[in-house]
Structures are given as C-alpha cells and as structure tokens.
Enzyme design. Sequence first.
Site, short mmCIF file in Angstrom:
data_model
loop_
_atom_site.label_atom_id
_atom_site.label_comp_id
_atom_site.label_asym_id
_atom_site.label_seq_id
_atom_site.Cartn_x
_atom_site.Cartn_y
_atom_site.Cartn_z
N SER A 144 0.87 -1.06 -0.10
CA SER A 144 0.06 -0.06 -0.05
C SER A 144 0.88 1.30 -0.03
O SER A 144 1.64 1.34 -0.91
CB SER A 144 -1.00 -0.10 1.28
OG SER A 144 -1.96 0.90 1.04
N ASP A 272 -9.82 -3.27 -6.11
CA ASP A 272 -9.40 -2.65 -5.00
C ASP A 272 -10.29 -1.45 -4.46
O ASP A 272 -10.35 -0.47 -5.21
CB ASP A 272 -7.81 -2.40 -5.13
CG ASP A 272 -7.19 -1.83 -3.88
OD1 ASP A 272 -7.77 -1.22 -2.97
OD2 ASP A 272 -6.02 -2.22 -3.73
N HIS A 300 -7.91 -4.86 -1.22
CA HIS A 300 -7.05 -3.99 -0.95
C HIS A 300 -6.09 -4.94 0.04
O HIS A 300 -6.65 -5.25 1.22
CB HIS A 300 -7.39 -2.94 -0.29
CG HIS A 300 -6.08 -1.83 0.13
ND1 HIS A 300 -5.36 -1.26 -1.01
CD2 HIS A 300 -5.51 -1.50 1.05
CE1 HIS A 300 -4.54 -0.75 -0.54
NE2 HIS A 300 -4.61 -0.94 0.89
#
Length: 348
Positions: A144, A272, A300
């Site tokens: 991320s 996502d 995600h």
Amino acid sequence: MDATWHAADFRPPLGLSNRHVQTLLPRCLPTPAVDAETEILELPDGDFVELAWARPQPDRADAPILLLFHGLEGSLDSPYARHLLHAAAGLGWRALLMHFRGCGPSPNRLPRAYHSGDTADAYWLIGQLAHRYPRALKVAAGVSLGGNMLVKLVAEQGDAGLDLDAAIVISAPLDLSACADTLRHGFSRVYERHLLGSLKRKMAPRLARGELPLSITSQELEALDSLRAYDEAVTAPLHGFDGAEDYYRRASAGPLLDEIALPMLILHADDDPFMPPALFQRFPTPAPPVRLEVASHGGHVGFVEWHQGRPRSWLARRVGQQLDEWQSTMSALQTSLRSVSHKKSTGP
C-alpha cells in the site's frame, strides 16, 4: 495488453470474491506468530525508526534479505506483515520490517511523521544493510503506502543508486489524489474513517503539547472528515508541501513506472476499493524490468485463497514463489561469474 501485464493466478474462494470481504477477511483469520527482535535505527536527522527482525535469523552472513515496508498506519501487527515475514523466514531469508516514523511502539522525536513519498528513511536503511551484509541478495517489498514509496525510491535511485536486487509492490496507491477521492465514496468511507481515526489519535496529543509547527487547533483536527482534509491540514505543512494536491502530485509514483531499472513484481487487484478503476491505464507503460500481475478480485491487500479446506494468504504464497525464483536466478548468475573468473585466472 502490454508485455509487462499478466493475469494473476489468484482465485478467491467460492462466495468470498466480494472486494470488501477480501479486504476485511485477513483481519478475521488466524495469522502466523512472528517472534521479532526490535532494533532502534538512528537516522541522520536525529530521529529514529524501529526495525522488527524475524527470529531466528539465519547464521550465514550472506543469507538473502527481505525488507518489508508497511502501509498507512500499519505495523508488525498487520496481518499481511506477519504472513510475509513468516513466509520469507520459512524460506531461510533474513526478514525484517521497517516501521515508518511513529508507527512502532515509540513515538518519533521530531515534529514530523511519514508520508507516501518519504523515501529518505528507506534509503538510509538499505545503505545500512549494504554495509552489514554486503554479499547478501536483497529484496524490498512495499505494501500500500509502502509500495508507492518503494516505487518512487527505486525510480529515483536507478539500478546503481541502491544495494537492492529486486522489489515487490502490493496494492500500491500510485495515484494518491485519485485514491483519496475513491475513499470518499460508498463503503470505502469505512476504511477512510478507520485510517483517519488512527492518524488523529496519534497526532492529537502531540498537537496538544505544542510539539507540531501547525496552525490547526485540536478542535479543528478532530473535525477533519477526510484523508484529503487531513493531508491538507497536517501532512502537507508538516513535510514541506504546498497543500494536499501538491503532496499528491509530487509523491505519487505511478508516473515513474517507466523509469524502473530493477526487477520489480507489482501485484494489484482490479476491484481494490482504495483505487479508481483501471488504475494502471493512468500511467506510462512500465519499464521492461517490471512484471505487473493484475487479479480480477482480491480487494485491498486481501488476496485470501482456499487451500486444502482452509483459507490462506495468496500474497504469502506468491511472494514466496518470487523470492525462490530470484534467489535461484541470482545463485545461477553468481555460479556462472565464478566459473568465468576461474577460467580467466587459470588460462587455456
């Protein structure tokens, strides 16, 4: 589809393909225990970061190294961190996680924090690892926010600027402005509120003690209702940006994908909930060393698959495969170079 694009082999379990289910499922499932030793790494500006080294560490000084960078408000306790460190350690790698400033057990010293484009601490750590383990294969993985940071770092430094052999990037918000907008809609607001709450809880006591050079009051901090508003009022002024949009523009790593000079695996899910649709169509074609694997599902940093009657982390499996592949490739190359060197030294 460009040659760097590939369909990921991730398949969600029947009935568990929803992007929010995939995103939240890792927090509901057991995670492997990781026995970690903490190291305080002093930084050139007088601050520090906390490293978590998975134990036991390999005895060999030339054992390969996996360096992991977590996501926004992540830590060693994040499920993906435990899965990835456990997988790497199980393969005989020296595995460690760098907590971004203030994300470990101790608050950082200086009146600043961390952000998506903050590459200096990672660069310093990789330099320290190069000094300690000069002969080790080194792979960095970023998840991320940590993934965006890692792409930016690799692009900035080129193939000669880092003692790094390869990189893995997972669910990275490579267009920060578009991702901030995506988090404002629908169920994704749940994730935004969670992250925003964590950021506020960390900053509120420091603001109240007068440690931060910000004009915002404690009441105004509490009233911020989006990550964009937080970045406008806190992240940008703390780190020298002219507002949130300037921060997003300068820190987003997507436009740099054509400048990557190291082998890089990028894992991304089309569904996502942190990202806009067709994220990679916004960017230049990735450079040849980049392998982009896109799954239709996965959420995600989710990617939970079914194996032998139980759920497991596809991320850990895929990353483990890639580490094995790179280690084998590098070992074969080193053997070939030693053979050539030996032939030159002995003559015909």
